[in-house]
Enzyme design. Structure first.
Site, PDB file in Angstrom:
ATOM      1  N   SER A 172     -63.586 -25.391  61.916  1.00 50.75           N
ATOM      2  CA  SER A 172     -63.391 -24.106  62.606  1.00 50.75           C
ATOM      3  C   SER A 172     -62.423 -24.232  63.781  1.00 50.75           C
ATOM      4  O   SER A 172     -62.576 -25.125  64.632  1.00 50.75           O
ATOM      5  CB  SER A 172     -64.764 -23.639  63.114  1.00 50.75           C
ATOM      6  OG  SER A 172     -64.620 -22.810  64.236  1.00 50.75           O
ATOM      7  N   ASP A 195     -59.762 -20.502  72.109  1.00 46.26           N
ATOM      8  CA  ASP A 195     -59.317 -20.394  70.709  1.00 46.26           C
ATOM      9  C   ASP A 195     -58.028 -19.567  70.659  1.00 46.26           C
ATOM     10  O   ASP A 195     -57.953 -18.544  69.989  1.00 46.26           O
ATOM     11  CB  ASP A 195     -60.455 -19.731  69.901  1.00 46.26           C
ATOM     12  CG  ASP A 195     -60.189 -19.740  68.398  1.00 46.26           C
ATOM     13  OD1 ASP A 195     -59.288 -20.479  67.959  1.00 46.26           O
ATOM     14  OD2 ASP A 195     -60.880 -19.002  67.669  1.00 46.26           O
ATOM     15  N   ASP A 219     -59.434 -24.382  59.222  1.00 47.81           N
ATOM     16  CA  ASP A 219     -59.065 -23.067  59.727  1.00 47.81           C
ATOM     17  C   ASP A 219     -57.711 -23.274  60.423  1.00 47.81           C
ATOM     18  O   ASP A 219     -57.652 -23.738  61.562  1.00 47.81           O
ATOM     19  CB  ASP A 219     -60.154 -22.630  60.714  1.00 47.81           C
ATOM     20  CG  ASP A 219     -59.778 -21.411  61.520  1.00 47.81           C
ATOM     21  OD1 ASP A 219     -58.730 -20.805  61.223  1.00 47.81           O
ATOM     22  OD2 ASP A 219     -60.542 -21.077  62.449  1.00 47.81           O
ATOM     23  N   ASP A 269     -55.531 -21.296  61.615  1.00 47.73           N
ATOM     24  CA  ASP A 269     -55.058 -20.167  62.448  1.00 47.73           C
ATOM     25  C   ASP A 269     -53.933 -19.419  61.733  1.00 47.73           C
ATOM     26  O   ASP A 269     -54.119 -18.996  60.608  1.00 47.73           O
ATOM     27  CB  ASP A 269     -54.639 -20.679  63.834  1.00 47.73           C
ATOM     28  CG  ASP A 269     -55.843 -21.153  64.639  1.00 47.73           C
ATOM     29  OD1 ASP A 269     -56.969 -20.782  64.281  1.00 47.73           O
ATOM     30  OD2 ASP A 269     -55.668 -21.912  65.612  1.00 47.73           O
ATOM     31  N   GLU A 300     -54.431 -17.051  58.714  1.00 42.98           N
ATOM     32  CA  GLU A 300     -54.741 -15.641  58.930  1.00 42.98           C
ATOM     33  C   GLU A 300     -53.478 -14.876  59.300  1.00 42.98           C
ATOM     34  O   GLU A 300     -52.574 -15.426  59.963  1.00 42.98           O
ATOM     35  CB  GLU A 300     -55.814 -15.504  60.022  1.00 42.98           C
ATOM     36  CG  GLU A 300     -55.415 -16.031  61.381  1.00 42.98           C
ATOM     37  CD  GLU A 300     -56.619 -16.284  62.286  1.00 42.98           C
ATOM     38  OE1 GLU A 300     -57.442 -17.179  61.958  1.00 42.98           O
ATOM     39  OE2 GLU A 300     -56.735 -15.630  63.328  1.00 42.98           O
ATOM     40  N   LYS A 334     -52.565 -16.991  68.401  1.00 45.77           N
ATOM     41  CA  LYS A 334     -53.611 -16.072  67.956  1.00 45.77           C
ATOM     42  C   LYS A 334     -54.737 -15.978  69.001  1.00 45.77           C
ATOM     43  O   LYS A 334     -54.817 -16.793  69.932  1.00 45.77           O
ATOM     44  CB  LYS A 334     -54.162 -16.488  66.584  1.00 45.77           C
ATOM     45  CG  LYS A 334     -54.660 -17.906  66.422  1.00 45.77           C
ATOM     46  CD  LYS A 334     -55.895 -18.326  67.184  1.00 45.77           C
ATOM     47  CE  LYS A 334     -57.135 -17.523  66.885  1.00 45.77           C
ATOM     48  NZ  LYS A 334     -57.937 -18.108  65.821  1.00 45.77           N
ATOM     49  N   ASN A 338     -59.112 -15.296  69.026  1.00 43.79           N
ATOM     50  CA  ASN A 338     -60.265 -15.242  68.135  1.00 43.79           C
ATOM     51  C   ASN A 338     -60.551 -13.797  67.719  1.00 43.79           C
ATOM     52  O   ASN A 338     -60.447 -12.871  68.521  1.00 43.79           O
ATOM     53  CB  ASN A 338     -61.498 -15.840  68.839  1.00 43.79           C
ATOM     54  CG  ASN A 338     -62.676 -15.914  67.901  1.00 43.79           C
ATOM     55  OD1 ASN A 338     -63.416 -14.944  67.737  1.00 43.79           O
ATOM     56  ND2 ASN A 338     -62.837 -17.046  67.245  1.00 43.79           N
ATOM     57  N   ARG A 359     -56.178 -15.345  54.786  1.00 45.71           N
ATOM     58  CA  ARG A 359     -57.225 -14.594  55.500  1.00 45.71           C
ATOM     59  C   ARG A 359     -56.662 -13.257  55.965  1.00 45.71           C
ATOM     60  O   ARG A 359     -55.675 -13.198  56.694  1.00 45.71           O
ATOM     61  CB  ARG A 359     -57.704 -15.425  56.680  1.00 45.71           C
ATOM     62  CG  ARG A 359     -58.529 -14.683  57.701  1.00 45.71           C
ATOM     63  CD  ARG A 359     -59.211 -15.689  58.591  1.00 45.71           C
ATOM     64  NE  ARG A 359     -59.633 -15.139  59.853  1.00 45.71           N
ATOM     65  CZ  ARG A 359     -60.240 -15.844  60.793  1.00 45.71           C
ATOM     66  NH1 ARG A 359     -60.489 -17.139  60.599  1.00 45.71           N
ATOM     67  NH2 ARG A 359     -60.585 -15.289  61.924  1.00 45.71           N
ATOM     68  N   HIS A 373     -62.144 -10.939  56.526  1.00 42.79           N
ATOM     69  CA  HIS A 373     -62.943 -11.105  57.734  1.00 42.79           C
ATOM     70  C   HIS A 373     -63.346  -9.755  58.302  1.00 42.79           C
ATOM     71  O   HIS A 373     -62.614  -8.771  58.146  1.00 42.79           O
ATOM     72  CB  HIS A 373     -62.160 -11.910  58.774  1.00 42.79           C
ATOM     73  CG  HIS A 373     -63.062 -12.578  59.772  1.00 42.79           C
ATOM     74  ND1 HIS A 373     -64.409 -12.749  59.580  1.00 42.79           N
ATOM     75  CD2 HIS A 373     -62.791 -13.142  60.981  1.00 42.79           C
ATOM     76  CE1 HIS A 373     -64.937 -13.378  60.605  1.00 42.79           C
ATOM     77  NE2 HIS A 373     -63.976 -13.623  61.489  1.00 42.79           N
TER      78      HIS A 373
HETATM   79  C1  SPV Z   1     -63.324 -19.889  63.342  1.00 39.01           C
HETATM   80  O1  SPV Z   1     -64.400 -20.386  63.072  1.00 39.01           O
HETATM   81  O2  SPV Z   1     -62.548 -20.378  64.148  1.00 39.01           O
HETATM   82  C2  SPV Z   1     -62.920 -18.642  62.698  1.00 39.01           C
HETATM   83  C3  SPV Z   1     -63.927 -17.704  62.294  1.00 39.01           C
HETATM   84  O3  SPV Z   1     -61.756 -18.410  62.589  1.00 39.01           O
HETATM   85  S1  SPV Z   1     -64.075 -16.581  63.578  1.00 39.01           S
HETATM   86  O4  SPV Z   1     -64.427 -17.248  64.782  1.00 39.01           O
HETATM   87  O5  SPV Z   1     -65.071 -15.651  63.102  1.00 39.01           O
HETATM   88  O6  SPV Z   1     -62.786 -15.886  63.732  1.00 39.01           O
HETATM   89 MG    MG Z   2     -60.549 -19.492  63.744  1.00 38.26          MG
END
Ligand code: SPV
Ligand code: MG
Length: 559
Positions: free
Chosen positions: A62, A74, A101, A103, A130, A136, A138, A175, A206
């Site tokens: 993640s 993030d 993940d 990004d 994504e 990016k 979160n 994504r 998502h």
């Molecule tokens: C992550 O786990 O970093 C994700 C999922 O991208 S979320 O946090 O829901 O965006």
């Molecule tokens: Mg993420």
């Protein structure tokens, strides 16, 4: 697919029966599976290993959790190579496939291609990108304000990623963030279609809604054109059955290991800060040996036996367990006290486990009364068949004779005394020739009118004693009360260098008048009189001498 660069193929761990032989193949099989499959979040080697041991077939590296474990946001604050480095540790620590993940792919199509090649080299089997803009944010922070990528630019990035992969089974997941950004189902479907046409192996749809309606609607419209991955962090109340019924391919539990560890770390830190000692937390947290196990310390031990010259173990243990323990009545009719059960295990098992926790696996047990009932595995037994007419020193003498070749240091203790591991560790770590553990709570035994080995020492247990070498001066029940500093806890350490002198003294006492009935305190007294320094390590509680039925009950609570 182009193969312009030659890449080092990741070494795949052995596959289980019936499983594809590569991790990439295993991930591909999860996507193809006709059941819903699950990925658990992991953010470093340790959490990855814990996820695998819990039975998951794949991991979600993640972005949120990787950032959090570095202590940053993030928002692409951790560089992509820092992420790469961590997923490599995760791959090394596990044998199951990992989806990163990724990004937004850390840049444009060119960065995406480099990412895919590097992931393959590091043993990562899939990447999810994504359709947002770099850097990016979160998806759960200001979702509706988030900007989406241009569809064609993002589709080009997907195609570039697919073209860069070396192994056909490597997976690129697209994504779709249209629902997060509030652009609606139509936009989500349009984007999914564009990314799927560009070569995406699966679509991750998502949603930040607290109910699953919009992702279920998406799935109904999208059908089975591609596998669909979901992340039910916000709509966690939806039963998994619903996901199964709607034919989702993979459910990602996206941040739960990190969140569990945050709570555990906060609790432990606050407790230690408040208590200014470790006693409250010690029994509630993973023992250090569990950390060693997760790190694979035993593999290193095996390797050391293969590749290093043999090393001798520093200490072994002798447990004196020959007497019946008549005071326990019926409980010891058919077995000695050491075999009476506490929390489902004989006392002796608890004692041996404490030694083993300190790495002492060479344990000799002297048995006598009902010796046939003392048969725990992997222990060395010495029999004192004259247990009814001899004392504990004689049992020790027999054990020392039986191992006359051994020159390791020795810990001697009783088969009815439970103590915590740190008591043992403190003794094992002193460099004194002789050392004993002494409990300063000696008044308790006076109050309970039980027999105790009181000691007088060179100084009482004050703050100074912690920094000084406290020595034993006398032991026995004739000590005047104003000379008593504590109670001997029934455990003695003899350093390797002192073992020959120790053997001689034990043999000498046993061959003297009354020698056969002599006790360990007799020996301690003799050591002091002969000018040997017997170091005293003060403790307060944390041991239990099992002398009565009440003690057996108390031992049930003893951790
Ligand atoms: C992550 O786990 O970093 C994700 C999922 O991208 S979320 O946090 O829901 O965006
Ligand atoms: Mg993420």
């Amino acid at each position: 697919m182009s193969q312009t660069t030659s890449v080092r193929k990741p070494v795949d761990p052995p596959a289980g029966p019936g499983q594809p032989s590569t991790r990439h193949g295993q991930f591909r099989a999860l996507l193809r599976s006709d059941q819903v499959e699950f990925l658990i979040e992991a953010h470093n080697g340790l959490s990855a290993k814990i996820g695998e041991e819990a039975g998951f077939k794949g991991l979600w590296a993640s972005g949120l959790c990787l950032s959090a474990q570095y202590g940053v946001r993030d928002n692409n604050e951790a560089s992509w190579t820092q992420v790469l480095e961590m997923v490599e540790f995760m791959a090394d620590a596990t044998s199951i496939p990992i989806m990163l993940d990724g990004d937004t792919g850390y840049g444009n199509f060119n960065n995406m291609q480099r990412l895919v090649r590097k992931l393959e080299q590091r043993g990562v089997s899939a990447v999810c990108i994504e359709d947002k803009l770099f850097p990016k944010t979160n998806s759960f922070i200001g979702g509706h304000r988030q900007q989406l990528a241009d569809i064609d630019e993002f589709a080009g990035k997907i195609k570039a990623g697919k073209d860069a992969q070396h192994d056909d089974d490597f997976v690129v997941v697209a994504r779709v963030e249209a629902l997060i950004a509030g652009w609606g189902l139509g936009e989500a479907l349009k984007r999914a279609e564009a990314y799927y046409s560009a070569g995406a192996d699966a679509i991750l749809i998502h949603s930040a809604a607290t109910v699953a309606d919009e992702i279920l609607e998406f799935k109904r419209e999208w059908g089975d054109r591609s596998p669909v991955v979901i992340v039910p962090t916000k709509y966690y109340r939806t039963p998994t059955e619903v996901f199964r019924d709607h034919g989702f391919s993979i459910v990602v539990w996206a941040n739960h290991i990190l969140r569990a560890s945050v709570t555990a770390m906060q609790e432990a830190a606050a407790t230690i800060a408040r208590e200014q000692n470790l006693l409250e937390v010690e029994e509630r947290i993973a023992p250090v040996r569990e950390v060693f196990r997760l790190q694979g310390a035993s593999d290193l031990e095996i390797a050391e036996r293969l590749y290093l010259p043999e090393q001798s173990v520093d200490l072994r243990a002798i447990v004196l367990a020959a007497s019946r323990g008549v005071e326990l009545g019926e409980l010891t009719a058919d077995k000695p006290k050491a075999m009476v059960k506490v929390r489902g295990e004989p006392l002796l098992s608890h004692i041996v486990a404490t030694y083993q926790a300190r790495g002492i696996s060479d344990v000799t047990v002297v048995r006598g009364y009902r010796k046939e009932a003392v048969a725990l595995p992997e222990l060395t037994y010495v029999d004192n068949d004259d247990y009814a007419t001899t004392g504990e020193l004689y049992s020790l003498h027999l054990a020392l004779q039986a191992s006359s070749e051994s020159d390791e240091g020795i810990l001697v203790s009783y088969g009815d005394v439970l103590f915590r591991k740190y008591v043992l560790e403190a003794l094992a770590e002193t460099d004194s020739d002789f050392a004993i553990a002494v409990d300063t709570n000696w008044m308790e035994s006076v109050n309970r009118a039980r027999e105790a080995d009181y000691v007088s020492c060179s100084m009482p247990n004050t703050r100074n004693a912690f920094y000084s070498e406290v020595l034993l001066e006398g032991i026995g029940d004739e000590l005047a009360e104003d000379r008593i500093h504590g109670e001997w806890m029934g455990i003695l350490k003899v350093a390797k260098e002192a073992v020959p002198r120790f053997r001689e003294m034990v043999a000498d006492i046993c061959s003297g008048p009354d020698g056969q009935a002599a006790t360990i305190p007799t020996l301690l007294d003799r050591l002091v009189r002969c000018g040997e320094k017997v170091r005293v390590l003060y403790n307060t509680g944390h041991w239990l001498d099992v002398d009565s039925l009440d003690d057996i009950l108390a031992a049930g609570d003893f951790e």
